[in-house]
Write an enzyme that holds these catalytic residues in place. Structure first.
Site, PDB file in Angstrom:
ATOM      1  N   HIS A  85       0.824  -1.219   0.000  1.00 54.55           N
ATOM      2  CA  HIS A  85       0.000   0.000   0.000  1.00 54.55           C
ATOM      3  C   HIS A  85       0.861   1.276   0.000  1.00 54.55           C
ATOM      4  O   HIS A  85       0.713   2.115  -0.909  1.00 54.55           O
ATOM      5  CB  HIS A  85      -0.973  -0.007   1.180  1.00 54.55           C
ATOM      6  CG  HIS A  85      -1.579   1.332   1.481  1.00 54.55           C
ATOM      7  ND1 HIS A  85      -2.403   1.980   0.593  1.00 54.55           N
ATOM      8  CD2 HIS A  85      -1.457   2.156   2.561  1.00 54.55           C
ATOM      9  CE1 HIS A  85      -2.771   3.147   1.120  1.00 54.55           C
ATOM     10  NE2 HIS A  85      -2.206   3.273   2.304  1.00 54.55           N
ATOM     11  N   HIS A 112       4.824   6.302   5.420  1.00 51.34           N
ATOM     12  CA  HIS A 112       3.842   7.185   6.074  1.00 51.34           C
ATOM     13  C   HIS A 112       3.065   6.523   7.204  1.00 51.34           C
ATOM     14  O   HIS A 112       2.464   7.212   8.025  1.00 51.34           O
ATOM     15  CB  HIS A 112       2.894   7.805   5.035  1.00 51.34           C
ATOM     16  CG  HIS A 112       1.815   6.887   4.525  1.00 51.34           C
ATOM     17  ND1 HIS A 112       1.943   6.136   3.385  1.00 51.34           N
ATOM     18  CD2 HIS A 112       0.579   6.618   5.003  1.00 51.34           C
ATOM     19  CE1 HIS A 112       0.837   5.453   3.175  1.00 51.34           C
ATOM     20  NE2 HIS A 112      -0.013   5.721   4.146  1.00 51.34           N
ATOM     21  N   GLU A 157       3.040   5.292  13.230  1.00 53.16           N
ATOM     22  CA  GLU A 157       1.773   4.935  13.869  1.00 53.16           C
ATOM     23  C   GLU A 157       1.646   3.435  14.135  1.00 53.16           C
ATOM     24  O   GLU A 157       1.176   3.026  15.184  1.00 53.16           O
ATOM     25  CB  GLU A 157       0.622   5.384  12.957  1.00 53.16           C
ATOM     26  CG  GLU A 157      -0.753   5.097  13.534  1.00 53.16           C
ATOM     27  CD  GLU A 157      -1.852   5.461  12.543  1.00 53.16           C
ATOM     28  OE1 GLU A 157      -2.994   5.556  12.986  1.00 53.16           O
ATOM     29  OE2 GLU A 157      -1.559   5.635  11.346  1.00 53.16           O
ATOM     30  N   ASP A 158       2.086   2.620  13.175  1.00 52.70           N
ATOM     31  CA  ASP A 158       1.745   1.197  13.223  1.00 52.70           C
ATOM     32  C   ASP A 158       2.931   0.252  13.388  1.00 52.70           C
ATOM     33  O   ASP A 158       2.759  -0.954  13.323  1.00 52.70           O
ATOM     34  CB  ASP A 158       0.993   0.811  11.927  1.00 52.70           C
ATOM     35  CG  ASP A 158      -0.316   1.553  11.803  1.00 52.70           C
ATOM     36  OD1 ASP A 158      -0.985   1.711  12.830  1.00 52.70           O
ATOM     37  OD2 ASP A 158      -0.653   2.010  10.690  1.00 52.70           O
ATOM     38  N   ASP A 217      -2.647   8.705  -0.600  1.00 53.90           N
ATOM     39  CA  ASP A 217      -3.059   7.614   0.298  1.00 53.90           C
ATOM     40  C   ASP A 217      -4.549   7.322   0.106  1.00 53.90           C
ATOM     41  O   ASP A 217      -4.968   6.169  -0.052  1.00 53.90           O
ATOM     42  CB  ASP A 217      -2.761   8.035   1.744  1.00 53.90           C
ATOM     43  CG  ASP A 217      -3.189   6.991   2.772  1.00 53.90           C
ATOM     44  OD1 ASP A 217      -2.936   5.798   2.534  1.00 53.90           O
ATOM     45  OD2 ASP A 217      -3.786   7.369   3.793  1.00 53.90           O
ATOM     46  N   ASP A 271     -25.273  16.731 -24.771  1.00 53.28           N
ATOM     47  CA  ASP A 271     -25.425  17.512 -25.995  1.00 53.28           C
ATOM     48  C   ASP A 271     -24.495  18.721 -25.984  1.00 53.28           C
ATOM     49  O   ASP A 271     -24.874  19.833 -26.342  1.00 53.28           O
ATOM     50  CB  ASP A 271     -26.889  17.958 -26.128  1.00 53.28           C
ATOM     51  CG  ASP A 271     -27.194  18.459 -27.534  1.00 53.28           C
ATOM     52  OD1 ASP A 271     -26.431  18.099 -28.455  1.00 53.28           O
ATOM     53  OD2 ASP A 271     -28.157  19.227 -27.688  1.00 53.28           O
TER      54      ASP A 271
END
Length: 730
Positions: free
Chosen positions: A70, A94, A98-99, A161, A281
């Site tokens: 990702h 990124h 956080e993870d 993202d 149109d």
């Protein structure tokens, strides 16, 4: 998108660089997209992937793929836009702070402070507890804007993202798909548009539409694929005619036909109540030339080929849009009776129109300062940051930003000739706040093209606006009813809260003074130690907070006075002679302008000149009633909540009153009564029929007057009318 599996907690060693045989295809695709970077910088990209892959090891997406795919895909989106190496590295990493066990300091040591700042700016607020998901999203959005104010590349990573998450939305549940798609259409696509990034905006809108309304998207897409042969042939004929005319003039150009996206077709069908055939149109073309003079030359060529519709020409080169977009727009009357929409711009304008602020890094590698799109983006974000500091909650801030993201704008001129852009339907007051908060707070009227107009006047593009101010002027609550820009709404609310607080403090001071005087003491004579002890006991940071609470009815002044005078709670208040304290002595005088602290009862509608009393209500402050109000009898049962009040000598403003008027029921009666009220310089808020038969009509007029004398004048004028049978105050 947060990974499905939790991150490992053990610290990670810095991994070795992988050789070519171990590099997966998705990393090679990124390197290929970033072939504009020098070799040493592309080596840094591979290093970032190695660090990210080791950090995210064991984590997978909901689709089952390794999670690292990702962030690498996000970096590829940005590489397609031509972004610099620091942005691409930050995109790959990124989600690491956080993870994963990787820290901010670790990123600084490995890739430098800029990359770490960018990653930190993108990191979500998962560790803060919110009342609900909506507030969490709003607070995350607020943090993102603050990070954007430091470095615009944060929003580029965030948009990339979101774009990759939308491309891979299929693995999510139906509820999650709808929630993410709605957020994309309401927030992220408009941000991309506001920053001039039309390619990303268009794809976000299309993917969001497909996720939110899959059946409608499929129907429109199928109709686009199976366009009638006649239309395709017409398009080719017009394109050939335009190309021939441009070539004869020896104008180097690039001519492309434009096809509407399913989302733009859908929104136009809904907004303008048109059928698919009516929307389609329209033939659209874009002409890209070398220089600005060539743009105007090409305009002359296409106007010679087909007659222009006069009202549909827009010059966004001389007056660029708020996001830096520049182009000439014209609509021609085509050979098949259909409109031809033509956009004419230079190559640089085309790049900025497609990529917006991202064009800074791709158009001028190592260039000299930001382009106009970036300058305008910085200015917009600076205004948002100023606005968010003054907003009460994240949700309120998000609503204000949504207003500012509204795509349609009006372009206005200041007296000095500067151009300002505001949302559609903006008023003169919105313009005042756009100039400066202080100008808005002190505004009293405006001059539009030299003509004096009220602040609620809606503005149109091209007008010259000048704001008239007065030092004594302050914001009115009614202003919130007609302003449309987020900055104006936030500034007015903040100022009103400040004014309400000041009025509450002053009124609370007077109420506490009266209560203390009844005990033979004054506020000045209360020992500081005793006052501090009382404030600490009830957790008031300052005396002003206590006084405001008294005015708002959350603390009874008598009880506070007894505590400060060290009287026993519950002991009746007595004068020095020993008699019960009469509640009617020493009236507190009011002007009626005490915002948010004093309100006027709807049951009796008191106006200046009436005998009045106040009733202390928790959270509302003092509610004013006429002494002859039928409800006063009930309030007499709570003498501790009575407040002796009267009218000050200086009373200004309009007050609500109601008249019961009986008239002959014949055509024109209502108009005559309304005209008489207007001649007495009174405004009519509402009219309703109380009774009505063949001969007589009884109406209730809710009007605004300044005092009893003004009301008497209104009643006199109405009584003089031949159609009026009776007038009385309600």
């Amino acid at each position: 998108m947060t990974p499905a599996q939790p991150a490992p907690t053990a610290p990670l060693p810095v991994p070795p660089l992988h050789d070519d045989a171990q590099v997966p295809d998705y990393v090679r695709e990124l390197e290929q997209a970033a072939d504009y970077l020098p070799d040493d910088q592309r080596a840094q990209l591979r290093r970032a992937w190695a660090v990210g892959a080791a950090a995210h090891v064991g984590q997978t997406r909901k689709s089952g793929e390794p999670y690292i795919t990702h962030p690498v895909a996000v970096a590829k989106v940005l590489a397609d836009q031509g972004l610099d190496v620091e942005t691409l590295i930050a995109a790959i990493l990124h989600d690491t702070i956080e993870d994963t066990p990787l820290t901010y300091d670790g990123l600084v040591s490995e890739f430098g402070e800029t990359v770490a700042e960018l990653v930190d700016g993108v990191t979500k607020l998962d560790k803060i507890q919110f009342r609900d998901r909506q507030e969490a999203a709003a607070e995350s959005f607020r943090k993102m804007l603050l990070a954007m104010s430091r470095d615009l590349r944060v929003i580029l990573i965030k948009l990339a993202d979101r774009l990759h998450n939308m491309r891979t939305l299929g693995a999510q549940s139906m509820e999650a798909r709808h929630r993410i798609a709605r957020e994309t259409l309401e927030i992220y696509a408009p941000i991309a548009q506001r920053l001039g990034m039309n390619l990303i905006k268009a794809e976000l809108q299309d993917l969001g539409f497909r996720a939110l309304h899959p059946w409608r998207h499929a129907v429109i897409e199928k109709r686009l694929r199976t366009q009638p042969v006649v239309r395709r042939e017409s398009l080719v004929q017009i394109e050939a005619q335009l190309a021939q005319r441009l070539a004869k003039e020896k104008l180097a150009h690039r001519l492309v036909s434009r096809v509407k996206s399913p989302w733009s077709i859908y929104t136009k069908m809904r907004a303008e109540h048109k059928t698919f055939a009516q929307v389609m149109d329209v033939f659209g073309f874009r002409i890209v030339v070398r220089t600005v003079p060539d743009c105007y030359h090409a305009l002359g060529v296409v106007h010679a080929a087909y007659k222009p519709l006069d009202s549909r020409f827009r010059d966004f080169i001389a007056i660029p849009k708020a996001n830096g977009y520049q182009s000439l727009h014209t609509v021609l009357f085509g050979p098949y009776g259909s409109p031809i929409e033509v956009q004419i711009r230079t190559e640089e304008m085309d790049l900025i129109a497609e990529r917006g602020i991202a064009a800074h890094w791709s158009y001028k590698h190592g260039g000299d300062g930001p382009n106009s799109a970036q300058t305008r983006a910085h200015s917009w974000i600076a205004n948002l940051v100023e606005s968010q500091r003054a907003t009460g909650s994240s949700l309120e801030f998000l609503e204000n930003v949504k207003v500012d993201l509204f795509p349609d704008e009006v372009y206005l001129f200041t007296p000095k000739g500067d151009i300002m852009s505001l949302p559609r339907n903006s008023t003169a007051l919105d313009f005042a706040y756009a100039v400066h908060t202080d100008v808005g707070n002190r505004a009293v009227a405006a001059r539009v093209d030299g003509r004096l107009v009220p602040l609620r006047t809606k503005l149109a593009s091209g007008q010259r606006v000048e704001i008239i101010t007065a030092k004594s002027s302050t914001p009115k609550p009614q202003w919130l009813e007609f302003v449309v820009s987020g900055k104006a709404r936030t500034s007015i609310r903040q100022q009103l809260k400040q004014l309400e607080h000041e009025d509450a403090v002053q009124l609370g001071h007077r109420m506490l003074d009266r209560a203390l005087e009844a005990l033979g003491i004054s506020l000045d004579r209360v020992p500081a130690v005793r006052m501090d002890a009382y404030l600490n006991e009830f957790r008031y940071p300052r005396l002003e907070a206590l006084l405001a609470d008294i005015a708002l009815g959350n603390r009874m002044p008598q009880q506070v006075a007894m505590a400060l005078a060290r009287e026993a709670p519950g002991k009746p208040l007595r004068t020095p002679g020993g008699n019960m304290l009469p509640m009617s002595q020493d009236k507190i005088l009011i002007t009626g302008a005490e915002r948010g602290v004093i309100s006027f009862a709807n049951c009796c509608l008191p106006i200046p000149g009436d005998e009045i009393m106040g009733y202390h209500t928790a959270g509302k402050g003092i509610v004013v009633h006429r002494l002859d109000c039928p409800n006063v009898a009930d309030y007499r049962k709570s003498p501790d909540r009575w407040v002796p009040i009267g009218w000050d000598r200086q009373v200004a403003g309009d007050f609500s009153a109601a008249l019961r008027i009986e008239v002959d029921n014949r055509p024109g009666s209502l108009a005559q009564v309304a005209a008489a009220i207007a001649e007495a310089e009174s405004n009519i808020d509402r009219v309703e029929y109380l009774e009505r038969d063949a001969n007589i009509a009884v109406m209730r007029f809710a009007i605004e007057v300044s005092d009893r004398r003004h009301l008497a004048d209104v009643m006199r004028r109405v009584r003089r009318l031949a159609v009026v049978l009776g007038v009385q105050r309600m």
